[in-house]
Design a protein around this motif. Structure first.
Motif, mmCIF file in Angstrom:
data_model
loop_
_atom_site.group_PDB
_atom_site.id
_atom_site.type_symbol
_atom_site.label_atom_id
_atom_site.label_comp_id
_atom_site.label_asym_id
_atom_site.label_seq_id
_atom_site.Cartn_x
_atom_site.Cartn_y
_atom_site.Cartn_z
ATOM 1 N N MET A 34 1.683 -1.323 -0.122
ATOM 2 C CA MET A 34 0.039 0.499 -0.256
ATOM 3 C C MET A 34 0.760 1.610 -0.449
ATOM 4 N N SER A 35 0.982 2.394 -1.062
ATOM 5 C CA SER A 35 1.259 3.084 -0.434
ATOM 6 C C SER A 35 0.885 4.483 -0.461
ATOM 7 N N LEU A 36 1.229 5.286 0.248
ATOM 8 C CA LEU A 36 0.236 6.373 1.315
ATOM 9 C C LEU A 36 1.423 7.233 1.264
ATOM 10 N N THR A 37 0.383 8.757 1.110
ATOM 11 C CA THR A 37 0.963 9.968 1.336
ATOM 12 C C THR A 37 0.938 10.843 2.586
ATOM 13 N N SER A 38 0.784 11.159 3.710
ATOM 14 C CA SER A 38 -0.174 11.831 4.615
ATOM 15 C C SER A 38 -0.349 13.107 4.024
ATOM 16 N N PRO A 39 -1.558 13.512 4.594
ATOM 17 C CA PRO A 39 -2.490 14.362 3.719
ATOM 18 C C PRO A 39 -2.841 15.929 4.108
ATOM 19 N N ALA A 77 -9.898 9.256 13.153
ATOM 20 C CA ALA A 77 -8.993 8.381 14.235
ATOM 21 C C ALA A 77 -7.871 8.306 13.071
ATOM 22 N N LEU A 78 -7.867 8.020 11.555
ATOM 23 C CA LEU A 78 -6.996 8.353 10.902
ATOM 24 C C LEU A 78 -5.639 9.481 11.034
ATOM 25 N N ASP A 79 -6.544 10.363 10.726
ATOM 26 C CA ASP A 79 -6.147 11.630 10.693
ATOM 27 C C ASP A 79 -5.223 11.781 11.871
ATOM 28 N N ARG A 104 -13.297 1.132 3.668
ATOM 29 C CA ARG A 104 -13.942 0.501 3.264
ATOM 30 C C ARG A 104 -15.358 0.803 3.916
ATOM 31 N N LEU A 105 -15.049 1.865 4.785
ATOM 32 C CA LEU A 105 -16.067 2.822 4.979
ATOM 33 C C LEU A 105 -17.193 3.646 4.290
ATOM 34 N N ASP A 106 -16.066 4.465 3.802
ATOM 35 C CA ASP A 106 -16.004 5.154 2.481
ATOM 36 C C ASP A 106 -16.970 4.680 1.890
ATOM 37 N N ILE A 127 -1.566 2.947 10.912
ATOM 38 C CA ILE A 127 -1.858 4.092 9.525
ATOM 39 C C ILE A 127 -2.640 2.962 8.647
ATOM 40 N N GLU A 128 -1.957 2.366 8.330
ATOM 41 C CA GLU A 128 -2.203 1.362 7.363
ATOM 42 C C GLU A 128 -3.212 0.318 7.482
ATOM 43 N N ALA A 129 -3.486 0.139 9.160
ATOM 44 C CA ALA A 129 -5.121 -1.198 9.238
ATOM 45 C C ALA A 129 -5.944 0.417 9.240
ATOM 46 N N ALA A 130 -5.889 1.620 9.984
ATOM 47 C CA ALA A 130 -6.779 3.112 9.729
ATOM 48 C C ALA A 130 -7.156 3.127 8.412
ATOM 49 N N HIS A 131 -6.600 2.974 7.804
ATOM 50 C CA HIS A 131 -6.777 4.178 6.534
ATOM 51 C C HIS A 131 -7.854 2.585 5.676
#
Length: 554
Positions: free
Chosen positions: A1-6, A158-160, A114-116, A105-109
């Motif tokens: 998973m490739s993520l960047t902070s918001p 929570a993710l934020d 899923r909820l989105d 973070i990966e789990a929260a994302h």
């Protein structure tokens, strides 16, 4: 998973480092510095050898040369030892905690994603139900959307929070890394000097664009160093003068186009370049430009001189808008400047990821966009404190703008907030109160009799169902055809579009004419339902429902 902070765009990556190894090398360089110091002491002693003759003189000369050369080597060894140890300490304090947050973070994302998706499905169901006649189904699907959005937003909070912690640790580590590089470079210009690095840290930590403007003005000798080393920061930092940002951003865009391969990203960059370089005289200024900090390329073009303008207008696009439309929006901006006259400057603000049809019922795009718009508007007020500030927002852009402007009781210094074809304002008591309390900004709104999209958008969006036309103190103006002050016909808006024939912001239309009149005089220029006005499908009997906030406008 490739993520960047918001907020800061930091990659979610494991930071590699071995503090034990770094400490070892630091101790080793310390010992080297000590040994070199001993050698220098011995060289000084040799320089003081008694006696005369060629050999003694040669030893004294060699000892003098060696003693003169050693301080640089000693300083370098001491520098390496200190940098390594300080970086090792920073790695322990910041990088390791950042690494520890990655799995969370990966789990929260994943949970938020899923909820989105679930909220999107609920939104589509609500939108489908809105076209039917079963009020019970409409109520049930709206309730389901509200619940799904609430659960999703809690997961997002929570993710934020996790991202906030990660950004703090990552940012402190990144600053330590940059400091280490700066020390090693020894002020050669490859990285920032200590003074410039400290200024950059102060600018990034500033709590307002006004503070940024002050810090920038107080350090003219460091400005070019920051521009050369951190153009992406300078070009998008609200509070830095507009002309500085425009020059930096145009250069960045031109450099990117030289290397960017063919594809959607290049197409977006080319669209910004076309809007920047084609048609307008004088050329607009690229006052913000972020090619990869969001899903879309974001940018803002200023037509006219913001530093001297007495009327600063900002056009905010809505659903499905992107920089591919910058050129067309720019034509509307130029026409507005001509309409208002001397002293007018208009910004086309594509500073956020606009939603598509499935995202429109939710508030997430508006929440992200409002933060950026809020900062921009504060910068306008900081740099042009005497100008009138007018925000003209279309569709979901008005949702975003309402959230930004209504976030503070003073309306961020906005003079006039003009909503055209609004997708609805946020159902937030504070926002509603701040936009209808009789103080600045003055609220204006129009919705075409033929605009079904805006009405359906309000009716299927639990987060933004408030009709601006029904808010206390709002001035409602027509967009359904009329006549101007000379009696000439003004075309109606025949749908939901912002640009083009039959659109709200098409130059020459009734809606566009009224926007210009509002900016110049504070009042619309045509009479409600007056001469030339037409009646569309969504006539007053169908949609002008009176309730507390007119939550459903159809």
């Amino acid at each position: 998973m490739s993520l960047t902070s918001p907020n800061r765009g930091y990659p979610l990556e494991r930071l590699d480092g071995n503090t034990g190894s770094m400490a070892y090398w630091s101790n080793l360089f310390t010992r080297v510095a000590d040994r070199l110091g001993d050698l220098r002491t011995a060289a000084h002693a040799a320089h003081d050898l008694p006696g005369v003759g060629r050999s003694v003189t040669a030893v004294r000369t060699d000892a003098n040369d060696l003693a003169g050369a050693l301080p640089g080597d000693i300083a370098e060894a001491q520098l390496l030892a200190g940098v390594l140890q300080r970086y090792a300490d920073a790695f322990d304090a910041h990088a390791k905690p950042a690494n520890d947050l990655i799995d969370d973070i990966e789990a929260a994302h994943a949970e938020w994603s899923r909820l989105d998706i679930a909220a999107d499905h609920a939104g589509r169901a609500a939108m489908a139900a809105a076209y039917g006649d079963d009020q019970s189904e409409i109520d049930d699907t709206n309730d389901a959307v509200t619940e799904a959005i609430g659960v999703r937003d809690a997961a997002k909070d929570a993710l934020d929070e996790l991202w906030t912690q990660y950004e703090r640790f990552y940012g402190d580590w990144d600053a330590a890394y940059a400091a280490a590089l700066s020390e090693l470079a020894g002020g050669t210009g490859a990285v920032l000097t200590n003074e410039a690095r400290d200024l950059l840290a102060d600018l990034l930590a500033a709590t307002s664009p006004e503070e940024v403007a002050r810090l920038w003005a107080e350090n003219p000798e460091l400005q070019q160093e920051l521009i050369d080393n951190h153009p992406a920061v300078v070009g998008n930092l609200d509070g830095v003068p507009w002309d500085v940002r425009a020059t930096v951003n145009a250069a960045r865009l031109e450099e990117l186009l030289e290397t960017e391969p063919e594809g959607p990203h290049r197409d977006e960059l080319a669209a910004v370049w076309r809007a920047l370089t084609t048609g307008a005289v004088p050329k607009p200024n690229l006052i913000s430009f972020d090619p990869d900090g969001a899903e879309q390329v974001t940018a803002a073009l200023a037509y006219g001189d913001l530093s001297t303008a007495s009327e600063i207008n900002t056009l905010v696009p809505g659903m499905n808008g992107n920089v591919d439309d910058l050129f067309s929006w720019g034509q509307s901006a130029q026409a507005l400047n001509l309409r208002v006259g001397e002293g007018s400057a208009t910004v086309v603000w594509f500073g956020y990821d606009t939603p598509d049809l499935l995202e429109e019922p939710a508030m997430s795009r508006a929440e992200d966009g409002a933060a950026a718009l809020r900062s921009y508007l504060l910068a306008v007020r900081a740099l042009s404190p005497d100008a009138d500030v007018n925000v003209i927002a279309h569709s979901y852009g008005s949702t975003t703008a309402a959230l930004a402007i209504g976030s503070q009781a003073d309306g961020l210094g906005v003079t006039s907030f003009i909503a055209v074809g609004s997708a609805g304002f946020p159902k937030d008591p504070t926002v509603v109160e701040n936009l209808s309390n009789g103080g600045p900004p003055q609220l204006y709104a129009t919705i075409s009799e033929d605009d079904a999209v805006a009405r359906v958008g309000r009716g299927t969006a639990p987060g933004h169902p408030v009709s601006p036309e029904r808010l206390p103190g709002a001035t409602v103006f027509d967009s359904d055809g009329g006549v101007d002050a000379r009696g000439e016909s003004l075309p109606a808006a025949t749908g939901h579009d912002a640009l083009g024939p039959g659109a709200y912001l098409e130059p020459g239309s009734e809606s566009f004419y009224n926007v210009g009149e509002i900016i110049m005089t504070g009042q619309p220029g045509t009479e409600r339902g007056g001469e030339g006005s037409t009646q569309g499908f969504w006539d007053a009997g169908n949609w002008w429902i009176s309730d507390e906030y007119a939550l459903i406008d159809f």
